[in-house]
Design a protein around this motif. Sequence first.
Motif, PDB file in Angstrom:
ATOM      1  N   VAL A 138       1.053  -1.191  -0.036  1.00  0.00           N
ATOM      2  CA  VAL A 138      -0.047   0.071  -0.058  1.00  0.00           C
ATOM      3  C   VAL A 138       1.215   1.361  -0.055  1.00  0.00           C
ATOM      4  O   VAL A 138       1.848   1.346   0.676  1.00  0.00           O
ATOM      5  CB  VAL A 138      -0.998   0.160   1.107  1.00  0.00           C
ATOM      6  N   SER A 139       0.529   2.151  -0.891  1.00  0.00           N
ATOM      7  CA  SER A 139       1.302   3.442  -0.924  1.00  0.00           C
ATOM      8  C   SER A 139       0.450   4.617  -0.924  1.00  0.00           C
ATOM      9  O   SER A 139      -0.711   4.494  -1.421  1.00  0.00           O
ATOM     10  CB  SER A 139       2.097   3.671  -2.247  1.00  0.00           C
ATOM     11  N   ILE A 140       0.265   5.209   0.336  1.00  0.00           N
ATOM     12  CA  ILE A 140      -0.345   6.451   0.608  1.00  0.00           C
ATOM     13  C   ILE A 140       0.467   7.694   0.765  1.00  0.00           C
ATOM     14  O   ILE A 140       1.370   7.657   1.244  1.00  0.00           O
ATOM     15  CB  ILE A 140      -1.408   6.273   1.756  1.00  0.00           C
ATOM     16  N   SER A 141      -0.260   8.942   0.617  1.00  0.00           N
ATOM     17  CA  SER A 141       0.387  10.002   0.461  1.00  0.00           C
ATOM     18  C   SER A 141      -0.826  11.070   0.914  1.00  0.00           C
ATOM     19  O   SER A 141      -2.207  10.851   0.874  1.00  0.00           O
ATOM     20  CB  SER A 141       1.435  10.701  -0.789  1.00  0.00           C
ATOM     21  N   PRO A 142      -0.562  12.434   1.237  1.00  0.00           N
ATOM     22  CA  PRO A 142      -1.859  13.119   1.209  1.00  0.00           C
ATOM     23  C   PRO A 142      -2.598  13.631  -0.109  1.00  0.00           C
ATOM     24  O   PRO A 142      -3.397  14.032  -0.086  1.00  0.00           O
ATOM     25  CB  PRO A 142      -0.957  14.525   1.734  1.00  0.00           C
ATOM     26  N   LEU A 143      -1.943  13.087  -1.054  1.00  0.00           N
ATOM     27  CA  LEU A 143      -2.370  13.265  -2.494  1.00  0.00           C
ATOM     28  C   LEU A 143      -3.253  11.890  -2.969  1.00  0.00           C
ATOM     29  O   LEU A 143      -4.466  12.324  -3.386  1.00  0.00           O
ATOM     30  CB  LEU A 143      -1.480  13.649  -3.456  1.00  0.00           C
ATOM     31  N   SER A 144      -2.726  10.915  -2.689  1.00  0.00           N
ATOM     32  CA  SER A 144      -3.378   9.575  -3.376  1.00  0.00           C
ATOM     33  C   SER A 144      -3.162   8.249  -2.523  1.00  0.00           C
ATOM     34  O   SER A 144      -2.501   8.538  -1.795  1.00  0.00           O
ATOM     35  CB  SER A 144      -2.947   9.520  -5.031  1.00  0.00           C
ATOM     36  N   LEU A 145      -3.886   7.338  -3.058  1.00  0.00           N
ATOM     37  CA  LEU A 145      -3.495   5.995  -2.521  1.00  0.00           C
ATOM     38  C   LEU A 145      -3.446   5.143  -3.664  1.00  0.00           C
ATOM     39  O   LEU A 145      -3.991   5.180  -4.663  1.00  0.00           O
ATOM     40  CB  LEU A 145      -4.787   5.695  -1.778  1.00  0.00           C
ATOM     41  N   ARG A 146      -2.655   3.802  -3.352  1.00  0.00           N
ATOM     42  CA  ARG A 146      -2.425   2.684  -4.382  1.00  0.00           C
ATOM     43  C   ARG A 146      -2.578   1.594  -3.416  1.00  0.00           C
ATOM     44  O   ARG A 146      -1.677   1.370  -2.537  1.00  0.00           O
ATOM     45  CB  ARG A 146      -1.176   3.022  -5.197  1.00  0.00           C
ATOM     46  N   ILE A 147      -3.389   0.647  -3.768  1.00  0.00           N
ATOM     47  CA  ILE A 147      -3.385  -0.696  -3.266  1.00  0.00           C
ATOM     48  C   ILE A 147      -2.882  -1.699  -4.228  1.00  0.00           C
ATOM     49  O   ILE A 147      -3.695  -1.733  -5.393  1.00  0.00           O
ATOM     50  CB  ILE A 147      -4.663  -0.926  -2.646  1.00  0.00           C
ATOM     51  N   ASP A 148      -2.114  -2.648  -3.851  1.00  0.00           N
ATOM     52  CA  ASP A 148      -1.647  -3.500  -4.782  1.00  0.00           C
ATOM     53  C   ASP A 148      -1.901  -5.003  -4.102  1.00  0.00           C
ATOM     54  O   ASP A 148      -1.461  -5.099  -2.889  1.00  0.00           O
ATOM     55  CB  ASP A 148      -0.159  -3.308  -5.175  1.00  0.00           C
ATOM     56  N   TYR A 149      -2.771  -5.831  -4.613  1.00  0.00           N
ATOM     57  CA  TYR A 149      -2.976  -7.102  -4.238  1.00  0.00           C
ATOM     58  C   TYR A 149      -3.044  -8.329  -5.228  1.00  0.00           C
ATOM     59  O   TYR A 149      -3.209  -7.974  -6.490  1.00  0.00           O
ATOM     60  CB  TYR A 149      -4.249  -7.094  -3.309  1.00  0.00           C
ATOM     61  N   THR A 150      -3.214  -9.568  -4.879  1.00  0.00           N
ATOM     62  CA  THR A 150      -2.906 -10.828  -5.844  1.00  0.00           C
ATOM     63  C   THR A 150      -4.321 -11.484  -5.255  1.00  0.00           C
ATOM     64  O   THR A 150      -4.431 -11.834  -4.121  1.00  0.00           O
ATOM     65  CB  THR A 150      -1.794 -11.350  -5.645  1.00  0.00           C
ATOM     66  N   VAL A 151      -5.141 -11.996  -6.187  1.00  0.00           N
ATOM     67  CA  VAL A 151      -6.164 -12.752  -6.164  1.00  0.00           C
ATOM     68  C   VAL A 151      -5.981 -14.032  -6.492  1.00  0.00           C
ATOM     69  O   VAL A 151      -5.300 -14.129  -7.793  1.00  0.00           O
ATOM     70  CB  VAL A 151      -7.654 -12.380  -6.796  1.00  0.00           C
ATOM     71  N   ASN A 152      -6.056 -15.160  -5.802  1.00  0.00           N
ATOM     72  CA  ASN A 152      -5.559 -16.375  -6.001  1.00  0.00           C
ATOM     73  C   ASN A 152      -6.407 -17.312  -6.979  1.00  0.00           C
ATOM     74  O   ASN A 152      -7.040 -18.306  -6.656  1.00  0.00           O
ATOM     75  CB  ASN A 152      -5.291 -17.137  -4.876  1.00  0.00           C
ATOM     76  N   THR A 153      -6.803 -16.690  -8.177  1.00  0.00           N
ATOM     77  CA  THR A 153      -7.571 -17.566  -9.087  1.00  0.00           C
ATOM     78  C   THR A 153      -7.032 -16.896 -10.543  1.00  0.00           C
ATOM     79  O   THR A 153      -6.755 -15.657 -10.640  1.00  0.00           O
ATOM     80  CB  THR A 153      -9.033 -17.068  -9.005  1.00  0.00           C
ATOM     81  N   PRO A 154      -7.083 -17.854 -11.566  1.00  0.00           N
ATOM     82  CA  PRO A 154      -6.652 -16.987 -12.841  1.00  0.00           C
ATOM     83  C   PRO A 154      -7.552 -15.921 -13.674  1.00  0.00           C
ATOM     84  O   PRO A 154      -8.913 -16.051 -13.402  1.00  0.00           O
ATOM     85  CB  PRO A 154      -6.425 -18.407 -13.807  1.00  0.00           C
ATOM     86  N   LEU A 155      -6.999 -14.992 -14.136  1.00  0.00           N
ATOM     87  CA  LEU A 155      -7.989 -13.980 -14.892  1.00  0.00           C
ATOM     88  C   LEU A 155      -8.967 -14.506 -15.794  1.00  0.00           C
ATOM     89  O   LEU A 155     -10.248 -14.094 -15.757  1.00  0.00           O
ATOM     90  CB  LEU A 155      -6.981 -12.764 -15.500  1.00  0.00           C
TER      91      LEU A 155
ATOM     92  N   CYS B  30      -3.608  -7.265  -8.974  1.00  0.00           N
ATOM     93  CA  CYS B  30      -4.702  -6.248  -9.113  1.00  0.00           C
ATOM     94  C   CYS B  30      -4.169  -5.010  -8.593  1.00  0.00           C
ATOM     95  O   CYS B  30      -3.485  -5.002  -7.520  1.00  0.00           O
ATOM     96  CB  CYS B  30      -6.160  -6.541  -8.440  1.00  0.00           C
ATOM     97  N   GLU B  31      -4.841  -3.675  -8.861  1.00  0.00           N
ATOM     98  CA  GLU B  31      -4.364  -2.394  -8.187  1.00  0.00           C
ATOM     99  C   GLU B  31      -5.634  -1.601  -8.106  1.00  0.00           C
ATOM    100  O   GLU B  31      -6.563  -1.718  -9.117  1.00  0.00           O
ATOM    101  CB  GLU B  31      -3.259  -1.707  -8.799  1.00  0.00           C
ATOM    102  N   ILE B  32      -5.682  -0.785  -6.874  1.00  0.00           N
ATOM    103  CA  ILE B  32      -6.770  -0.043  -6.859  1.00  0.00           C
ATOM    104  C   ILE B  32      -6.127   1.516  -6.566  1.00  0.00           C
ATOM    105  O   ILE B  32      -5.229   1.344  -5.545  1.00  0.00           O
ATOM    106  CB  ILE B  32      -7.876  -0.366  -5.683  1.00  0.00           C
ATOM    107  N   SER B  33      -6.282   2.440  -7.348  1.00  0.00           N
ATOM    108  CA  SER B  33      -5.571   3.767  -7.103  1.00  0.00           C
ATOM    109  C   SER B  33      -6.436   4.948  -7.525  1.00  0.00           C
ATOM    110  O   SER B  33      -7.296   4.644  -8.365  1.00  0.00           O
ATOM    111  CB  SER B  33      -4.227   3.502  -7.771  1.00  0.00           C
ATOM    112  N   GLY B  34      -5.959   5.946  -7.144  1.00  0.00           N
ATOM    113  CA  GLY B  34      -6.579   7.288  -7.514  1.00  0.00           C
ATOM    114  C   GLY B  34      -6.097   8.488  -6.560  1.00  0.00           C
ATOM    115  O   GLY B  34      -5.640   8.250  -5.383  1.00  0.00           O
ATOM    116  N   VAL B  35      -6.397   9.592  -7.014  1.00  0.00           N
ATOM    117  CA  VAL B  35      -6.246  10.892  -6.302  1.00  0.00           C
ATOM    118  C   VAL B  35      -7.520  11.279  -5.347  1.00  0.00           C
ATOM    119  O   VAL B  35      -8.570  11.038  -5.969  1.00  0.00           O
ATOM    120  CB  VAL B  35      -5.792  11.961  -7.372  1.00  0.00           C
TER     121      VAL B  35
END
Length: 350
Positions: A255-272, A320-325
């Motif tokens: 997880v990377s977080i700052s006063p401006l934004s957030l980014r969450i990086d994770y892995t789901v244990n199933t093929p896309l 997967c990732e979830i991110s934004g400002v």
Amino acid sequence: MKTYKDAMNELRFSPQQKQEMIDRLMTQSAQSAQPSQPSKGRAIPLRRVCALGAAAALAGALCLGAAASGALKPAAQAFGAVFGTAPAQTEIIDRIGHPLDARTTVGGVTVQADAIIGDTYSYAIVYSLYREDGAPITADPDPNRDGALALRFGDWDTDVGHLGGTHGTAWFFDENPTDNAVQFVQLLTADAPLKPGTATVRLTDLKQGIGEDAALLARGTWELRFDFAFEDSSLELAGGQSFTVNGETAVLNSVSISPLSLRIDYTVNTPLQQRENESSGTPDSALTPQPVYLTLTDGSQIDLTGFGGGIRPEGESTRCEISGVFDRILPLDTIESITIGESVIPVTTS
């Protein structure tokens, strides 16, 4: 390094700005000529030397230099209408943001890059647009309830040297309705860490409205180049926590977080491919944990399930990732935790 002549040649003032400067200077000049204003033993202010029209070219250059020194807009002022003006927000923006001084004029319309702010993955840029003749960009700005103007570019592209993907948003607003300028802001997030370098921005055809009914306000292509650099205040949080996504096990990578934004990086244990076949919706929504939100120290919560992101196959699993400002600057010491599905990750700045 730019020469003094180059710097002077890049100065631009609208006719309205020029006339206001002349009016102020002539008023000061007239006041200085009154007999009741003794000048013996008193230094003459620089602006008065300019107003009196000293023959030396140096005096004229100094007048321009004095005016130009105030042309740069502080980052906190440029971003105030976007991210907030509370003292804590202003302090952070001025610390990690940078004023910009890049502008170009096409067809009588000037586009000026005002300021930039960013972190490891995200950045925001604010521009001002104004007509050189002092007229408003549009006689009917028609802001919506959120303050956004019904303006858009036919196309816009910002190249910061990033070779991967980005997602984000952009809109117009009016920072000061009493002047003839409007502002354009871009909020963008990359899928990999950003590197300092040079930003190249290309904007085409300013319009009002959408679709075929859009009215062309100014035709042309505005291109700007400026330094892509800022102070990164991101906080990296450790991963390893487990949670579920639509019944599948997932593991948080980082997880990377700052006063401006957030980014969450994770892995789901199933093929896309398997998830695409099973899901009636998009793979992105099928692989998004529920819920995702911030909890602030005052007990309030900020829902982030609407953030963008991306997915890619990674062997027998899916990355997967979830991110934004954020919609406002969030001092890190006001964020208590991040909730991702069943996992709660504390945010500690010490």
